[in-house]
Design an enzyme around this catalytic site. Structure first.
Site, mmCIF file in Angstrom:
data_model
loop_
_atom_site.group_PDB
_atom_site.id
_atom_site.type_symbol
_atom_site.label_atom_id
_atom_site.label_comp_id
_atom_site.label_asym_id
_atom_site.label_seq_id
_atom_site.Cartn_x
_atom_site.Cartn_y
_atom_site.Cartn_z
ATOM 1 N N ASN A 196 -3.635 2.807 7.111
ATOM 2 C CA ASN A 196 -2.682 3.243 6.097
ATOM 3 C C ASN A 196 -3.470 3.573 4.839
ATOM 4 O O ASN A 196 -3.657 2.732 3.979
ATOM 5 C CB ASN A 196 -1.638 2.159 5.810
ATOM 6 C CG ASN A 196 -0.826 2.484 4.577
ATOM 7 O OD1 ASN A 196 -0.703 3.642 4.185
ATOM 8 N ND2 ASN A 196 -0.295 1.463 3.933
ATOM 9 N N GLY A 241 -4.197 -2.127 -0.974
ATOM 10 C CA GLY A 241 -3.306 -1.824 -2.085
ATOM 11 C C GLY A 241 -3.063 -0.331 -2.196
ATOM 12 O O GLY A 241 -3.663 0.470 -1.487
ATOM 13 N N CYS A 274 -9.275 -1.916 3.410
ATOM 14 C CA CYS A 274 -8.538 -0.749 2.929
ATOM 15 C C CYS A 274 -8.907 -0.415 1.467
ATOM 16 O O CYS A 274 -10.009 0.029 1.216
ATOM 17 C CB CYS A 274 -7.042 -0.946 3.116
ATOM 18 S SG CYS A 274 -6.123 0.613 3.120
ATOM 19 N N LEU A 275 -8.018 -0.632 0.496
ATOM 20 C CA LEU A 275 -8.387 -0.377 -0.895
ATOM 21 C C LEU A 275 -9.591 -1.231 -1.285
ATOM 22 O O LEU A 275 -10.472 -0.784 -2.030
ATOM 23 C CB LEU A 275 -7.210 -0.670 -1.830
ATOM 24 C CG LEU A 275 -7.475 -0.484 -3.330
ATOM 25 C CD1 LEU A 275 -7.885 0.946 -3.656
ATOM 26 C CD2 LEU A 275 -6.251 -0.885 -4.148
ATOM 27 N N SER A 319 0.811 -1.210 0.000
ATOM 28 C CA SER A 319 0.000 0.000 0.000
ATOM 29 C C SER A 319 0.848 1.266 0.000
ATOM 30 O O SER A 319 0.352 2.353 -0.321
ATOM 31 C CB SER A 319 -0.930 0.022 1.223
ATOM 32 O OG SER A 319 -1.873 -1.019 1.161
ATOM 33 N N GLN A 362 -12.617 0.567 -0.232
ATOM 34 C CA GLN A 362 -12.916 1.684 -1.127
ATOM 35 C C GLN A 362 -13.500 1.190 -2.450
ATOM 36 O O GLN A 362 -14.437 1.799 -2.993
ATOM 37 C CB GLN A 362 -11.643 2.487 -1.367
ATOM 38 C CG GLN A 362 -11.090 3.129 -0.089
ATOM 39 C CD GLN A 362 -9.622 3.506 -0.210
ATOM 40 O OE1 GLN A 362 -8.986 3.287 -1.243
ATOM 41 N NE2 GLN A 362 -9.068 4.080 0.861
ATOM 42 N N GLU A 405 -5.543 -7.202 10.446
ATOM 43 C CA GLU A 405 -4.447 -8.175 10.511
ATOM 44 C C GLU A 405 -3.200 -7.617 11.173
ATOM 45 O O GLU A 405 -2.314 -8.372 11.593
ATOM 46 C CB GLU A 405 -4.106 -8.664 9.100
ATOM 47 C CG GLU A 405 -3.196 -7.758 8.287
ATOM 48 C CD GLU A 405 -3.843 -6.456 7.856
ATOM 49 O OE1 GLU A 405 -3.104 -5.520 7.490
ATOM 50 O OE2 GLU A 405 -5.088 -6.371 7.869
ATOM 51 N N HIS A 429 -6.808 -1.929 9.142
ATOM 52 C CA HIS A 429 -6.116 -3.198 8.934
ATOM 53 C C HIS A 429 -6.216 -4.091 10.171
ATOM 54 O O HIS A 429 -5.370 -4.015 11.062
ATOM 55 C CB HIS A 429 -4.640 -2.954 8.603
ATOM 56 C CG HIS A 429 -4.409 -2.475 7.216
ATOM 57 N ND1 HIS A 429 -4.130 -3.329 6.171
ATOM 58 C CD2 HIS A 429 -4.433 -1.234 6.682
ATOM 59 C CE1 HIS A 429 -3.973 -2.637 5.059
ATOM 60 N NE2 HIS A 429 -4.166 -1.354 5.343
ATOM 61 N N GLY A 481 -2.338 3.531 -4.387
ATOM 62 C CA GLY A 481 -2.873 4.339 -5.472
ATOM 63 C C GLY A 481 -4.282 4.848 -5.235
ATOM 64 O O GLY A 481 -4.857 4.736 -4.149
ATOM 65 N N GLY A 490 -4.623 7.081 2.088
ATOM 66 C CA GLY A 490 -4.641 8.483 1.727
ATOM 67 C C GLY A 490 -5.904 8.879 0.992
ATOM 68 O O GLY A 490 -6.061 10.044 0.609
ATOM 69 N N PHE A 491 -6.800 7.896 0.771
ATOM 70 C CA PHE A 491 -8.100 8.138 0.156
ATOM 71 C C PHE A 491 -9.175 7.578 1.084
ATOM 72 O O PHE A 491 -8.895 6.686 1.898
ATOM 73 C CB PHE A 491 -8.205 7.451 -1.209
ATOM 74 C CG PHE A 491 -7.274 8.026 -2.250
ATOM 75 C CD1 PHE A 491 -7.740 8.944 -3.171
ATOM 76 C CD2 PHE A 491 -5.942 7.638 -2.296
ATOM 77 C CE1 PHE A 491 -6.892 9.473 -4.135
ATOM 78 C CE2 PHE A 491 -5.079 8.162 -3.245
ATOM 79 C CZ PHE A 491 -5.559 9.087 -4.170
#
Length: 395
Positions: free
Chosen positions: A328, A257, A286-287, A57, A290, A372, A370, A259, A330-331
């Site tokens: 972790n 992940g 996380c990703l 990530s 989203q 985990e 997260h 981006g 940023g979006f």
């Protein structure tokens, strides 16, 4: 830099951070020599720097560690989340010292050099963190030269030319190249990583089968899915619906992940939509969280400074319980954009941003944090057990 006009670093410095805004911060380089350009962020965890550096990530990012003593426990082959680091470099307060931990097998600076990653020490990381909090996460270049000679103009131009993470799809770059079966279990002192997954040939009496779409997953997610009672198959980020279903999954996992999720969703969301229509349980982190939000009609936006640390409180709305989580990202999924068939399940107590959702008409849920990473340390492990329990109940 043969054609460059070198600037000799002040006070014998051998490293520099050059921000796209024109700010220059000098320090002492360690690890690999060279330069790397990316987004400069900060991370508040006191431990786990190997896990952070190897988290996919963090692709495209340079990490400022707020804890001053990074590197004092050394490095070892177990505390990693991928085969190699994905973060571009690290910025720390104190110089890396000799390790003081019985599990260490090498110094952190040696580990960084071996993996071609740049470090910068001797930085006022509190001031840099405050700058990021006030002005947002900037683009920048981290550079290390043993002779202290740098072409600052060239480094500044590099920082300004980098387009930034918004609109950037990085999942394809860090994803698994092909399908494989996961076999590793969680780490135990004195035993290391065991094997908790059974054979990947489907048959009567086997554990429920999770197909994990790898957008840049941390290995410990797969380990915890296995510990919760699943067998895990991993497919690339670009796997099609037919490729996923050919593995005969009982449920689907959407990984973390790097981006911009909106960029990754261009090819991921149509596949996720088809998977939701099968009625099979789906879990995202996380990703993956989203991407699930985008698939069902929500929107995502880039955060001003992001959430990165092992001490983020999250409120579970079903009962008011507070989980201490690792984050972790940023979006974020915009809370106000959630459609009527999506229930918000968790919120960040730092800023009220969305930290979890659940579909009311499909067996699908996700979290922004997260579980985990075990910062609580076990506040959020129930999520893996809940997901595997859903698989078992539908078999």
């Amino acid at each position: 830099m043969a054609d460059a006009k070198p600037t000799l670093a002040p006070d014998g410095a051998t490293g520099v951070l050059v921000l796209a805004t024109g700010e220059t911060v000098w320090g002492h380089g360690f690890g690999a020599e060279g330069s790397a350009v990316g987004e400069v962020c900060f991370h508040t965890a006191m431990t786990g720097y190997q896990e952070i550096m190897t988290d996919p990530s963090f692709a495209g990012q340079i990490i400022t560690f707020t804890f001053p003593h990074i590197g004092n426990v050394g490095a070892n082959p177990d505390d990693v989340e991928a085969d190699a680091p994905h973060a571009l470099g690290m910025i720390v307060r104190e110089r890396v010292t000799a390790p003081s931990n019985f599990r260490a097998v090498e110094r952190l600076d040696g580990w960084m050099k071996r993996h071609a990653r740049i470090g910068l020490a001797g930085i006022d990381t509190r001031a840099l963190t405050r700058r990021i909090r006030a002005g947002g996460a900037p683009n920048g270049v981290i550079a290390h030269a043993a002779d202290g000679a740098f072409d600052i103009d060239a480094l500044l131009a590099m920082a300004r030319a980098w387009p930034g993470l918004e609109g950037m799809d990085l999942a394809k770059e860090v994803s698994a190249a092909t399908h494989y079966g996961w076999e590793g279990g969680v780490w135990r002192l004195g035993f290391g990583y065991g094997s908790e997954s059974p054979s990947h040939d489907m048959g009567a009496g086997e554990k429920p089968h999770v197909v994990a779409i790898d957008y840049g997953s941390k290995h410990n997610i797969f380990r915890n899915l296995a510990r919760a009672g699943a067998k895990v198959s991993v497919v690339p980020a670009t796997a099609t619906f037919d490729e996923v279903m050919a593995l005969r999954p009982d449920g689907i996992f959407l990984s973390n992940g790097p981006g911009d999720p909106a960029a990754t969703a261009e090819y991921a969301a149509p596949v996720i939509r088809q998977l939701l229509d099968t009625g099979k349980p789906l879990f995202g982190i996380c990703l993956g969280h989203q991407l699930l939000g985008l698939t069902v009609g929500a929107t995502t936006t880039k955060m001003f400074q992001g959430h990165r640390g092992a001490n983020h409180p999250v409120k579970r709305l079903s009962d008011g319980a507070v989980e201490i989580t690792s984050m972790n990202h940023g979006f974020a999924v915009e809370r106000d954009s959630l459609p009527a068939n999506v229930l918000e399940t968790h919120v960040s107590l730092f800023d009220g941003s969305n930290a979890g959702l659940e579909l009311t008409d499909k067996p699908a849920f996700s979290v922004q944090y997260h579980p985990e990473a075990s910062p609580g340390p076990q506040d959020s492990l129930y999520l893996f057990e809940r997901f595997v329990g859903m698989l078992e109940s539908q078999r």
